[in-house]
Design a protein around this motif. Structure first.
Motif, PDB file in Angstrom:
ATOM      1  N   TYR A  81       0.856  -1.187   0.000  1.00 47.05           N
ATOM      2  CA  TYR A  81       0.000   0.000   0.000  1.00 47.05           C
ATOM      3  C   TYR A  81       0.886   1.229   0.000  1.00 47.05           C
ATOM      4  CZ  TYR A  81      -3.403  -3.401   1.577  1.00 47.05           C
ATOM      5  OH  TYR A  81      -4.204  -4.501   1.675  1.00 47.05           O
ATOM      6  N   ASN A  82       0.633   2.159  -0.916  1.00 49.78           N
ATOM      7  CA  ASN A  82       1.365   3.419  -0.949  1.00 49.78           C
ATOM      8  C   ASN A  82       0.433   4.491  -1.479  1.00 49.78           C
ATOM      9  OD1 ASN A  82       3.233   5.432  -0.881  1.00 49.78           O
ATOM     10  ND2 ASN A  82       4.479   4.642  -2.558  1.00 49.78           N
ATOM     11  N   TYR A  83      -0.063   5.299  -0.583  1.00 53.20           N
ATOM     12  CA  TYR A  83      -0.989   6.394  -0.883  1.00 53.20           C
ATOM     13  C   TYR A  83      -2.185   5.873  -1.676  1.00 53.20           C
ATOM     14  CZ  TYR A  83      -2.525  11.136  -1.671  1.00 53.20           C
ATOM     15  OH  TYR A  83      -3.267  12.280  -1.702  1.00 53.20           O
ATOM     16  N   ASP A  84      -2.191   6.019  -3.007  1.00 52.66           N
ATOM     17  CA  ASP A  84      -3.332   5.537  -3.788  1.00 52.66           C
ATOM     18  C   ASP A  84      -2.988   4.306  -4.628  1.00 52.66           C
ATOM     19  OD1 ASP A  84      -1.674   6.797  -5.555  1.00 52.66           O
ATOM     20  OD2 ASP A  84      -3.237   7.970  -6.535  1.00 52.66           O
ATOM     21  N   GLU A  85      -1.848   3.688  -4.365  1.00 54.52           N
ATOM     22  CA  GLU A  85      -1.414   2.507  -5.105  1.00 54.52           C
ATOM     23  C   GLU A  85      -1.483   1.273  -4.204  1.00 54.52           C
ATOM     24  OE1 GLU A  85       2.508   1.059  -7.613  1.00 54.52           O
ATOM     25  OE2 GLU A  85       2.703   2.692  -6.180  1.00 54.52           O
ATOM     26  N   THR A  86      -2.055   0.196  -4.734  1.00 50.06           N
ATOM     27  CA  THR A  86      -2.097  -1.062  -3.992  1.00 50.06           C
ATOM     28  C   THR A  86      -1.613  -2.191  -4.888  1.00 50.06           C
ATOM     29  OG1 THR A  86      -4.396  -1.512  -4.601  1.00 50.06           O
ATOM     30  CG2 THR A  86      -4.034  -0.323  -2.544  1.00 50.06           C
ATOM     31  N   ASP A  87      -1.119  -3.220  -4.264  1.00 51.64           N
ATOM     32  CA  ASP A  87      -0.640  -4.391  -4.990  1.00 51.64           C
ATOM     33  C   ASP A  87      -0.789  -5.602  -4.087  1.00 51.64           C
ATOM     34  OD1 ASP A  87       0.510  -5.780  -7.135  1.00 51.64           O
ATOM     35  OD2 ASP A  87       2.527  -5.550  -6.322  1.00 51.64           O
ATOM     36  N   LYS A  88      -1.072  -6.735  -4.678  1.00 54.14           N
ATOM     37  CA  LYS A  88      -1.228  -7.972  -3.921  1.00 54.14           C
ATOM     38  C   LYS A  88      -0.538  -9.088  -4.686  1.00 54.14           C
ATOM     39  CE  LYS A  88      -4.656 -11.233  -2.198  1.00 54.14           C
ATOM     40  NZ  LYS A  88      -6.076 -11.586  -2.133  1.00 54.14           N
ATOM     41  N   GLY A  89       0.112  -9.973  -3.948  1.00 48.81           N
ATOM     42  CA  GLY A  89       0.775 -11.094  -4.579  1.00 48.81           C
ATOM     43  C   GLY A  89       1.129 -12.136  -3.546  1.00 48.81           C
ATOM     44  N   THR A  90       2.181 -12.866  -3.818  1.00 52.46           N
ATOM     45  CA  THR A  90       2.660 -13.890  -2.896  1.00 52.46           C
ATOM     46  C   THR A  90       4.145 -13.664  -2.645  1.00 52.46           C
ATOM     47  OG1 THR A  90       3.160 -15.426  -4.691  1.00 52.46           O
ATOM     48  CG2 THR A  90       0.981 -15.608  -3.670  1.00 52.46           C
ATOM     49  N   TYR A  91       4.642 -14.335  -1.632  1.00 51.10           N
ATOM     50  CA  TYR A  91       6.068 -14.281  -1.349  1.00 51.10           C
ATOM     51  C   TYR A  91       6.545 -15.655  -0.937  1.00 51.10           C
ATOM     52  CZ  TYR A  91       5.047 -14.071   3.689  1.00 51.10           C
ATOM     53  OH  TYR A  91       4.624 -14.342   4.967  1.00 51.10           O
ATOM     54  N   SER A  92       7.859 -15.856  -1.056  1.00 45.19           N
ATOM     55  CA  SER A  92       8.446 -17.141  -0.687  1.00 45.19           C
ATOM     56  C   SER A  92       9.828 -16.903  -0.099  1.00 45.19           C
ATOM     57  CB  SER A  92       8.533 -18.061  -1.900  1.00 45.19           C
ATOM     58  OG  SER A  92       9.363 -17.476  -2.887  1.00 45.19           O
ATOM     59  N   LYS A  93      10.284 -17.889   0.645  1.00 42.37           N
ATOM     60  CA  LYS A  93      11.605 -17.816   1.260  1.00 42.37           C
ATOM     61  C   LYS A  93      12.630 -18.405   0.316  1.00 42.37           C
ATOM     62  CE  LYS A  93      14.173 -18.604   5.422  1.00 42.37           C
ATOM     63  NZ  LYS A  93      15.314 -17.949   4.869  1.00 42.37           N
ATOM     64  N   GLY A  94      13.728 -17.684   0.148  1.00 41.52           N
ATOM     65  CA  GLY A  94      14.849 -18.188  -0.630  1.00 41.52           C
ATOM     66  C   GLY A  94      15.881 -18.770   0.316  1.00 41.52           C
ATOM     67  N   SER A  95      17.137 -18.418   0.104  1.00 38.50           N
ATOM     68  CA  SER A  95      18.183 -18.867   1.016  1.00 38.50           C
ATOM     69  C   SER A  95      18.110 -18.076   2.319  1.00 38.50           C
ATOM     70  CB  SER A  95      19.551 -18.735   0.353  1.00 38.50           C
ATOM     71  OG  SER A  95      19.832 -17.373   0.116  1.00 38.50           O
ATOM     72  N   ASP A  96      19.101 -18.197   3.149  1.00 39.12           N
ATOM     73  CA  ASP A  96      19.116 -17.711   4.529  1.00 39.12           C
ATOM     74  C   ASP A  96      18.303 -16.443   4.793  1.00 39.12           C
ATOM     75  OD1 ASP A  96      19.839 -17.843   7.208  1.00 39.12           O
ATOM     76  OD2 ASP A  96      21.559 -16.533   6.879  1.00 39.12           O
ATOM     77  N   ASN A  97      18.661 -15.301   4.217  1.00 37.73           N
ATOM     78  CA  ASN A  97      17.948 -14.058   4.517  1.00 37.73           C
ATOM     79  C   ASN A  97      17.204 -13.503   3.311  1.00 37.73           C
ATOM     80  OD1 ASN A  97      20.215 -13.307   3.091  1.00 37.73           O
ATOM     81  ND2 ASN A  97      20.599 -11.468   4.285  1.00 37.73           N
ATOM     82  N   GLU A  98      17.053 -14.275   2.273  1.00 32.02           N
ATOM     83  CA  GLU A  98      16.381 -13.820   1.058  1.00 32.02           C
ATOM     84  C   GLU A  98      14.918 -14.264   1.030  1.00 32.02           C
ATOM     85  OE1 GLU A  98      19.968 -14.006  -2.219  1.00 32.02           O
ATOM     86  OE2 GLU A  98      18.591 -15.675  -2.046  1.00 32.02           O
ATOM     87  N   HIS A  99      14.079 -13.365   0.549  1.00 29.59           N
ATOM     88  CA  HIS A  99      12.685 -13.668   0.254  1.00 29.59           C
ATOM     89  C   HIS A  99      12.391 -13.093  -1.129  1.00 29.59           C
ATOM     90  CE1 HIS A  99      12.587 -14.298   4.574  1.00 29.59           C
ATOM     91  NE2 HIS A  99      11.420 -14.880   4.434  1.00 29.59           N
ATOM     92  N   PHE A 100      11.382 -13.648  -1.801  1.00 33.28           N
ATOM     93  CA  PHE A 100      11.027 -13.185  -3.129  1.00 33.28           C
ATOM     94  C   PHE A 100       9.541 -12.843  -3.175  1.00 33.28           C
ATOM     95  CE2 PHE A 100      14.796 -15.747  -3.647  1.00 33.28           C
ATOM     96  CZ  PHE A 100      15.569 -14.988  -4.502  1.00 33.28           C
ATOM     97  N   ILE A 101       9.233 -11.685  -3.766  1.00 37.52           N
ATOM     98  CA  ILE A 101       7.855 -11.224  -3.906  1.00 37.52           C
ATOM     99  C   ILE A 101       7.452 -11.358  -5.363  1.00 37.52           C
ATOM    100  CG2 ILE A 101       6.309  -9.254  -3.723  1.00 37.52           C
ATOM    101  CD1 ILE A 101       8.193  -8.136  -1.583  1.00 37.52           C
ATOM    102  N   VAL A 102       6.290 -11.929  -5.594  1.00 40.16           N
ATOM    103  CA  VAL A 102       5.747 -12.056  -6.937  1.00 40.16           C
ATOM    104  C   VAL A 102       4.380 -11.374  -6.953  1.00 40.16           C
ATOM    105  CG1 VAL A 102       4.985 -13.634  -8.739  1.00 40.16           C
ATOM    106  CG2 VAL A 102       6.948 -14.241  -7.303  1.00 40.16           C
ATOM    107  N   SER A 103       4.269 -10.300  -7.743  1.00 39.06           N
ATOM    108  CA  SER A 103       3.016  -9.561  -7.893  1.00 39.06           C
ATOM    109  C   SER A 103       3.088  -8.775  -9.194  1.00 39.06           C
ATOM    110  CB  SER A 103       2.801  -8.617  -6.704  1.00 39.06           C
ATOM    111  OG  SER A 103       3.749  -7.577  -6.723  1.00 39.06           O
ATOM    112  N   SER A 104       2.051  -7.989  -9.489  1.00 41.36           N
ATOM    113  CA  SER A 104       2.061  -7.223 -10.730  1.00 41.36           C
ATOM    114  C   SER A 104       3.100  -6.099 -10.685  1.00 41.36           C
ATOM    115  CB  SER A 104       0.670  -6.653 -11.021  1.00 41.36           C
ATOM    116  OG  SER A 104       0.246  -5.829  -9.963  1.00 41.36           O
ATOM    117  N   LYS A 105       3.366  -5.525  -9.517  1.00 44.22           N
ATOM    118  CA  LYS A 105       4.380  -4.472  -9.377  1.00 44.22           C
ATOM    119  C   LYS A 105       5.767  -5.060  -9.128  1.00 44.22           C
ATOM    120  CE  LYS A 105       5.509  -0.223  -6.898  1.00 44.22           C
ATOM    121  NZ  LYS A 105       5.645   0.626  -8.060  1.00 44.22           N
ATOM    122  N   PHE A 106       5.835  -6.103  -8.344  1.00 43.95           N
ATOM    123  CA  PHE A 106       7.110  -6.712  -7.968  1.00 43.95           C
ATOM    124  C   PHE A 106       7.233  -8.084  -8.641  1.00 43.95           C
ATOM    125  CE2 PHE A 106       5.755  -3.978  -4.492  1.00 43.95           C
ATOM    126  CZ  PHE A 106       6.844  -3.139  -4.369  1.00 43.95           C
TER     127      PHE A 106
END
Length: 132
Positions: free
Chosen positions: A63-88
């Motif tokens: 959420y950012n002011y008038d922008e919204t996005d929804k998706g999923t995320y997953s854990k990669g290696s030790d401190n990495e995560h990945f976001i999959v959505s229309s913006k990311f």
């Protein structure tokens, strides 16, 4: 009568010890949990928040002011995560568990997000205040 009081006092002590043990165990588990979760905000983007909901099938909200996005995320290696959505599109974030922060690149700029709650929460206050 004295035996009854001793049994009752012993029961209270036992319950107290159990409650403290459960609290400390839960706190330790949450602190060491390797997957990002909760609500995060950024000082440089005062109206932006990112929400990671582990219990809703790893759902991600932005959420950012008038922008919204929804998706999923997953854990990669030790401190990495990945976001999959229309913006990311498979965007990598680097999560620091000790500081409960992560860095992410948004529109070519790098931002630091800090956890404000371990509970996934949608924050609408800033949007409502700016509409007045």
């Amino acid at each position: 009568m004295k035996t009854y009081k001793k049994i009752l006092a012993g029961l209270f002590v036992f319950l107290f010890i159990c409650a403290v043990g459960i609290f400390l165990d839960n706190k330790k588990l949450m602190k060491e949990f390797p997957v990002i979760q909760g609500t995060y905000t950024c000082d440089e983007l005062p109206f932006a928040s990112m929400v990671f909901d582990l219990e809703d099938n790893y759902t991600f909200y932005y959420y950012n002011y008038d922008e919204t996005d929804k998706g999923t995320y997953s854990k990669g290696s030790d401190n990495e995560h990945f976001i999959v959505s229309s913006k990311f599109h498979n965007t990598k974030i680097l999560y620091d568990r000790k500081k409960r922060t992560f860095t992410i690149t948004i529109d070519g700029e790098s931002y630091l997000f800090k956890q404000i709650s371990r509970v996934p929460t949608i924050i609408n206050e800033a949007r409502e205040k700016t509409r007045d």
